[in-house]
Write a protein that holds these residues in place. Sequence first.
Motif, PDB file in Angstrom:
ATOM      1  N   UNK A 188       0.794  -1.220   0.000  1.00 29.08           N
ATOM      2  CA  UNK A 188       0.000   0.000   0.000  1.00 29.08           C
ATOM      3  C   UNK A 188       0.827   1.272   0.000  1.00 29.08           C
ATOM      4  N   UNK A 189       2.084   1.170  -0.422  1.00 23.13           N
ATOM      5  CA  UNK A 189       2.949   2.348  -0.509  1.00 23.13           C
ATOM      6  C   UNK A 189       2.764   3.041  -1.854  1.00 23.13           C
ATOM      7  N   UNK A 190       2.583   2.255  -2.906  1.00 23.13           N
ATOM      8  CA  UNK A 190       2.374   2.796  -4.244  1.00 23.13           C
ATOM      9  C   UNK A 190       1.074   2.275  -4.836  1.00 23.13           C
ATOM     10  N   UNK A 191       0.493   3.088  -5.687  1.00 20.71           N
ATOM     11  CA  UNK A 191      -0.708   2.673  -6.405  1.00 20.71           C
ATOM     12  C   UNK A 191      -0.344   1.684  -7.513  1.00 20.71           C
ATOM     13  N   UNK A 192      -1.275   0.835  -7.841  1.00 21.41           N
ATOM     14  CA  UNK A 192      -1.086  -0.063  -8.978  1.00 21.41           C
ATOM     15  C   UNK A 192      -1.294   0.723 -10.262  1.00 21.41           C
ATOM     16  N   UNK A 193      -0.307   0.755 -11.161  1.00 17.21           N
ATOM     17  CA  UNK A 193      -0.495   1.485 -12.416  1.00 17.21           C
ATOM     18  C   UNK A 193      -1.454   0.763 -13.356  1.00 17.21           C
ATOM     19  N   UNK A 340      13.673   5.924 -19.002  1.00 14.50           N
ATOM     20  CA  UNK A 340      13.843   6.759 -17.817  1.00 14.50           C
ATOM     21  C   UNK A 340      12.707   7.761 -17.700  1.00 14.50           C
ATOM     22  N   UNK A 341      12.396   8.449 -18.785  1.00 15.84           N
ATOM     23  CA  UNK A 341      11.327   9.453 -18.745  1.00 15.84           C
ATOM     24  C   UNK A 341       9.972   8.802 -18.500  1.00 15.84           C
ATOM     25  N   UNK A 342       9.744   7.655 -19.118  1.00 17.72           N
ATOM     26  CA  UNK A 342       8.472   6.948 -18.923  1.00 17.72           C
ATOM     27  C   UNK A 342       8.251   6.628 -17.442  1.00 17.72           C
ATOM     28  N   UNK A 343       9.285   6.122 -16.783  1.00 18.93           N
ATOM     29  CA  UNK A 343       9.153   5.800 -15.365  1.00 18.93           C
ATOM     30  C   UNK A 343       9.033   7.051 -14.506  1.00 18.93           C
ATOM     31  N   UNK A 344       9.695   8.146 -14.929  1.00 13.43           N
ATOM     32  CA  UNK A 344       9.561   9.395 -14.199  1.00 13.43           C
ATOM     33  C   UNK A 344       8.132   9.914 -14.270  1.00 13.43           C
ATOM     34  N   UNK A 345       7.543   9.849 -15.446  1.00 10.44           N
ATOM     35  CA  UNK A 345       6.153  10.281 -15.611  1.00 10.44           C
ATOM     36  C   UNK A 345       5.233   9.444 -14.725  1.00 10.44           C
ATOM     37  N   UNK A 346       5.390   8.141 -14.809  1.00 10.45           N
ATOM     38  CA  UNK A 346       4.551   7.255 -14.001  1.00 10.45           C
ATOM     39  C   UNK A 346       4.752   7.516 -12.511  1.00 10.45           C
ATOM     40  N   UNK A 347       5.980   7.824 -12.130  1.00 12.60           N
ATOM     41  CA  UNK A 347       6.274   8.071 -10.724  1.00 12.60           C
ATOM     42  C   UNK A 347       5.539   9.253 -10.133  1.00 12.60           C
ATOM     43  N   UNK A 348       5.076  10.174 -10.989  1.00 17.82           N
ATOM     44  CA  UNK A 348       4.344  11.344 -10.468  1.00 17.82           C
ATOM     45  C   UNK A 348       2.952  10.985  -9.977  1.00 17.82           C
ATOM     46  N   UNK A 349       2.404   9.827 -10.363  1.00 14.62           N
ATOM     47  CA  UNK A 349       1.006   9.535 -10.025  1.00 14.62           C
ATOM     48  C   UNK A 349       0.825   8.264  -9.185  1.00 14.62           C
ATOM     49  N   UNK A 350       1.907   7.606  -8.787  1.00 14.72           N
ATOM     50  CA  UNK A 350       1.718   6.326  -8.096  1.00 14.72           C
ATOM     51  C   UNK A 350       1.887   6.404  -6.585  1.00 14.72           C
ATOM     52  N   UNK A 446      -2.752  -3.475 -17.108  1.00 17.72           N
ATOM     53  CA  UNK A 446      -3.201  -3.148 -15.758  1.00 17.72           C
ATOM     54  C   UNK A 446      -2.434  -3.963 -14.752  1.00 17.72           C
ATOM     55  N   UNK A 447      -1.825  -3.303 -13.793  1.00 20.92           N
ATOM     56  CA  UNK A 447      -1.042  -4.004 -12.787  1.00 20.92           C
ATOM     57  C   UNK A 447      -1.868  -4.171 -11.519  1.00 20.92           C
ATOM     58  N   UNK A 448      -3.014  -4.789 -11.670  1.00 25.55           N
ATOM     59  CA  UNK A 448      -3.865  -5.097 -10.534  1.00 25.55           C
ATOM     60  C   UNK A 448      -4.853  -6.151 -11.017  1.00 25.55           C
ATOM     61  N   UNK A 449      -5.458  -6.858 -10.069  1.00 28.10           N
ATOM     62  CA  UNK A 449      -6.190  -8.058 -10.435  1.00 28.10           C
ATOM     63  C   UNK A 449      -7.629  -7.805 -10.852  1.00 28.10           C
ATOM     64  N   UNK A 450      -8.187  -6.632 -10.548  1.00 29.68           N
ATOM     65  CA  UNK A 450      -9.600  -6.415 -10.815  1.00 29.68           C
ATOM     66  C   UNK A 450      -9.783  -5.100 -11.549  1.00 29.68           C
TER      67      UNK A 450
END
Length: 454
Positions: A188-193, A340-350, A446-450
């Motif tokens: 529960x530290x990061x959101x599932x992208x 690198x940029x892709x992960x940086x972008x994703x890191x702003x919302x997780x 989707x990195x989550x089960x539902x």
Amino acid sequence: MRHLRAWQAECVAHAQARFLAGQRQFLAVATPGAGKTVMAAELARRLVAEGDIDLVYCFTPSVAVAAGFSQTLSRHTGRSMAGVAGALGRTFTYQQLPFLGEDCWQAFRHHRVLVILDEIHHCGGQGPEGNRWGQQVMAQILTGARFTLSLSGTPWRSDKRPVTSAHYHDSQVVPDYVYDLRRAIAEGVCRAPRIVATDCADIQVESTRGPTQHFASFREAFAESPLAYRQLLTHPGLTRHLLGQAVDRLAVLRRRTPDAGGLVVATSIAHARQLIRCLRDDHGQRATLVASHQPDAQARLAMFAQGDSPWLVAVGMVSEGTDIPRLQVCCHLSAIKTALHFRQVLGRIIRCRQGAGEIADLFIIAEPTLVGFAQALAQTVPEQEILVQAHFESVTSAGHPSPPTVSAGIDVVEETLPPLVSLSGEESSRRVSLTLADRFFQEMVALQSDLQRA
């Protein structure tokens, strides 16, 4: 002392043990949004309290990150980081490295200094071939500091240089501690992208250099025609559709969390203004523009972070350490296509606010490189990977779409894109028409089960 997350306490204890055993350099890799700054501040506090260090110097990639690090270190240690008499130390940017005076380096000779190297991947090379920052780190810091704590969420470089101070085995970084996305989601530290890639199954490319070409996906069109990814980023119909998806998703989230925010990553100021007009005129949304060249960029960012306005449109501001936890949706419309940029972008919302079960939604064009990054990310959480496609199968004679075939509850949207005309260079003779008439589809990683969870 602030309550630590399990991984933070674990990493601090591990670093202390390594330092006590005689190791001087420690590399901690933790997924973006996990809380590396707090972990580093707690380690500094303990080393000071136990008499192992006298001073703390911290180097970061930007002024904003340096200011945030300074505040966190002061809060945890109870000491100033202003670099004045009686202070515990100070924070710098990597840009300042070549200009630091001799008095700064003398501190290494007369005191036991802990140096924190935040986002160390900005420093490349481990010898004469290194970039300017990497050479300074190797020559001055690693040789003079009592201990160094290097931090990264993305321990690689787009130019393929080795990360300064990192150890390698078979061309792979070997960190001293790793906290990955899989564990961060579970705790529960990061959101599932959830990454939604929008494609087009009916693409017509018209050029003065040949007959009209037809393609069933962007991948095919990019490979076999003059169509360029940059052209899609300014296409009114496609950007309107992508922003519409993001707006709809954010509206759902704001019913539950009224201050939830969305981020649009633009390529230029002109592009950002185009996207802001689209948000305003087509979707009734207000947006804040923040660009790296603006004198008040950090103030604008802080105002957005503390407020409840829905949208932030950013140019050159998607960097590590930009901490706005209320951001939960992102539309990636940048021309930059690096891992690198892709992960940086994703890191702003997780970064989680409410614990396990939160989702971060990233909307992208189905450009092959970006889709590859999304699929590689999904493989890091294999038990939760889901790849879904949704299609329109046909259009009736009346021109209305027949009921679409939909998997896992994904919304399918029909839209016809107007012709795209290139405006500069040799491409000015090209005309590219994109039509989403009856075979528009999306892929969702989707990195989550539902997928049905809001």
